[in-house]
Design an enzyme around this catalytic site. Structure first.
Site, PDB file in Angstrom:
ATOM      1  N   HIS A 158       0.871  -1.236  -0.006  1.00 37.69           N
ATOM      2  CA  HIS A 158      -0.071  -0.072  -0.097  1.00 37.69           C
ATOM      3  C   HIS A 158       0.689   1.223  -0.037  1.00 37.69           C
ATOM      4  CE1 HIS A 158       0.612  -0.110   4.666  1.00 37.69           C
ATOM      5  NE2 HIS A 158       0.443   1.238   4.227  1.00 37.69           N
ATOM      6  N   ASP A 188       0.024  -7.534   1.591  1.00 38.21           N
ATOM      7  CA  ASP A 188       0.633  -6.442   1.737  1.00 38.21           C
ATOM      8  C   ASP A 188       2.152  -6.085   1.554  1.00 38.21           C
ATOM      9  OD1 ASP A 188       0.238  -3.511   1.432  1.00 38.21           O
ATOM     10  OD2 ASP A 188      -0.097  -3.200   3.673  1.00 38.21           O
ATOM     11  N   GLY A 260       3.500   6.474   8.166  1.00 44.29           N
ATOM     12  CA  GLY A 260       4.780   6.684   7.503  1.00 44.29           C
ATOM     13  C   GLY A 260       5.839   5.668   7.805  1.00 44.29           C
ATOM     14  N   ASN A 261       5.403   4.722   8.914  1.00 48.61           N
ATOM     15  CA  ASN A 261       6.222   3.648   9.373  1.00 48.61           C
ATOM     16  C   ASN A 261       6.006   2.657   8.479  1.00 48.61           C
ATOM     17  OD1 ASN A 261       6.354   4.797  12.521  1.00 48.61           O
ATOM     18  ND2 ASN A 261       8.108   3.729  11.772  1.00 48.61           N
ATOM     19  N   SER A 262       4.892   2.415   7.666  1.00 46.49           N
ATOM     20  CA  SER A 262       4.492   1.218   6.786  1.00 46.49           C
ATOM     21  C   SER A 262       5.735   1.078   6.106  1.00 46.49           C
ATOM     22  CB  SER A 262       3.503   1.844   6.066  1.00 46.49           C
ATOM     23  OG  SER A 262       2.160   1.451   6.492  1.00 46.49           O
ATOM     24  N   ILE A 321     -14.290 -22.175   4.142  1.00 53.83           N
ATOM     25  CA  ILE A 321     -14.188 -22.635   5.410  1.00 53.83           C
ATOM     26  C   ILE A 321     -14.614 -21.425   6.372  1.00 53.83           C
ATOM     27  CG2 ILE A 321     -12.872 -24.458   5.125  1.00 53.83           C
ATOM     28  CD1 ILE A 321     -11.274 -21.568   6.789  1.00 53.83           C
TER      29      ILE A 321
END
Length: 535
Positions: A158, A188, A260-262, A321
């Site tokens: 992202h 991601d 911003g740490n992503s 499931i």
């Protein structure tokens, strides 16, 4: 997008507009029930588990679990953590691929109603979103880390999704252009490549499987564009499912991380990457000490595939499931709430070839106990063509099934047009007393009214009473009940007969297999004393 959980990268370059606009971030939102228990810091946790005064707790000596400082470790790791900057052309009316409209646009601050400031920002946003407005550049920031001196960078998908230009800034402010090697929406993750005239500092992956709750961790990233920010905390929990995707198995940490740490790394005290910071729990958009990281044990295999092939191939067995809850276990007569209940079988998938059936409960995979939440992730890790062994329970009888793992098909983008909105019970319907809904036969009128395919089997829900067990369990008008207690039903009378059989067995719960536009799912209902009757 829910307020309390977000993928937290891509802080806008327009930070100068003030604190009211600091939440200008994009990324996929993920549902998470509100947290009710705060995680204590390590010292508090030790105090909570203290032994009586006659046997006082002895804290570890410095250097044996309680570091005096993280400075040396941070100095060694910082050069391998990078700032990932993206540029994207945003056109009026554009939405994210996941449908989160407006995530790329600034939020209007809460000015007093009727004030000049409110009118100014309202007019400004209207001009920006006008269909005739020209495309504009949107810049965003995230984090990443180098895993190979040749210039291989890992970040979140992202962070770079929809980016037309990607640049990577090193710790020494060197700016390098990057191109995308591959990305994976389901976990991601994304892998970038930068070209550098010299080898770059890199960090190794560690073994997240051996990380324990309470272990110290370091997070490094670029919150709000503040590059090279180091924070410390502990692992607060393991195996978190935050409903971001089918393979959730997050590490939870209280190391402060923000937008911003992503894509930034989560380190252990050996300097190994044991997680990739991806999401935060936050009512305000800032850190409250509940962050989530993708474990390195899951990420490494995906990253290798992205480096080599640009995409990820996953194992697949072709079943829908759900977890076995205590209510479902009671309805099936299982001794414990354990395993993955099959709610649907793909017609031409590996499970169909192995003769698995709706209502089977998968309890082991290659001899290891599993539950519904873990099964998709464990199967996805198996290569296509691999022969696996499933332990299942069918109608109270344990069985062993051999299955050949298939390759996960590409995601389908087409969706149902919508769900029926009719609420009034149909004439000739039958009320299921004590459960709060009515059912009717599927005939030509019902097919037309509820937009059903020609071959639809079962009985249709024609009405749901407010605040009833049916309403609480999400049953809606137009849903179709295809099975009761693993037995097919095609008329209201058959449904009543199956419920009566379950009552005769003195079971407390009855299971309905319910089909709607989202697919099939098993729904447990507590049995009432009274039976069903016709209107």
């Amino acid at each position: 997008m829910p307020d309390h959980v977000s993928a937290f990268s891509r802080s806008s370059a327009a930070l100068g507009m003030g604190a009211a606009l600091l939440a200008m971030a994009t990324g996929r939102a993920c549902a998470l029930p509100p947290a009710t228990t705060a995680v204590p810091p390590p010292a508090a946790a030790n105090a909570a588990s203290a032994t009586p005064a006659s046997d006082p707790v002895r804290l570890p000596a410095p250097g044996h679990g309680t570091p005096d400082s993280f400075a040396d470790l941070a100095a060694r790791l910082l050069p391998a953590v990078v700032n990932v900057s993206t540029t994207e052309m945003v056109r009026p009316g554009d939405e994210d691929d996941d449908g989160d409209e407006g995530d790329n646009s600034p939020q209007i601050p809460n000015f007093p109603e009727g004030s000049p400031f409110e009118k100014f920002f309202h007019d400004f946003m209207n001009r920006q979103n006008s269909p005739n407005a020209p495309p504009r550049k949107m810049q965003a920031l995230g984090s990443g880390f180098i895993i190979d001196p040749s210039g291989i960078v890992v970040t979140n998908n992202h962070v770079v999704r929809n980016a037309e230009q990607i640049t990577v800034t090193l710790q020494d402010n060197t700016v390098l252009k990057a191109h995308l090697l591959g990305h994976d929406d389901r976990t991601d993750l994304a892998v970038l490549k930068v070209d550098s005239p010299r080898p770059l500092p890199a960090v190794p992956f560690g073994d997240s499987d051996h990380a324990r709750v309470g272990d110290w961790v370091l997070a490094i990233g670029n919150p709000f564009g503040l590059s090279g920010t180091v924070t410390a905390g502990i692992i607060s929990s393991r195996g978190r499912n935050i409903e971001q995707g089918p393979y959730d198995d997050f590490i939870q940490t209280d190391a402060p991380i923000n937008k911003g740490n992503s894509g930034g790394p989560l380190f252990n005290l050996h300097g190994d990457v044991i997680g990739i910071n991806t999401a935060i729990f936050s009512p305000s958009g800032g850190s409250i000490g509940i962050g989530f990281a993708i474990p390195s044990a899951e990420a490494q295999g995906i990253i290798e595939q992205l480096r080599k092939h640009g995409k990820v191939s996953r194992g697949w067995i072709g079943v829908r499931i759900q977890d076995v809850t205590q209510d479902i276990a009671d309805g099936l007569g299982l001794k414990s709430a354990h395993g993955a209940l099959i709610a649907g079988v793909e017609a031409k998938g590996p499970a169909a070839a192995a003769h698995l059936q709706t209502g089977d409960v998968i309890v082991t995979l290659d001899g290891k106990d599993i539950d519904g939440r873990a099964l998709p992730r464990l199967v996805a890790q198996l290569p296509a063509g691999r022969v696996a062994h499933l332990g299942i329970v069918r109608h109270d009888h344990p069985m062993n099934v051999t299955i050949t793992i298939g390759a996960l098909p590409e995601e389908k983008t087409d969706k149902a047009d919508g769900k029926p909105a009719q609420k009034a019970p149909a004439s000739g319907s039958m009320a299921v007393a004590g459960l709060g809904f009515t059912v009717g036969a599927i005939d030509d009128i019902a097919r037309q009214k509820y937009n059903m395919p020609e071959g639809q089997k079962g009985v249709v829900v024609t009405g749901v009473t407010d605040d009833s067990p049916a309403a609480e369990r999400g049953l809606r008008t137009g849903d179709v009940i295809t099975e009761v207690q693993q037995a097919s039903v095609s008329t209201p009378a058959e449904l009543k007969h199956q419920i009566d059989l379950v009552r005769a067995q003195k079971r407390r719960t009855v299971l309905f297999l319910v089909q709607n536009s989202d697919g099939l799912r098993w729904v447990p209902f507590p049995l009432a004393e009274s039976g069903a009757h016709s209107d």
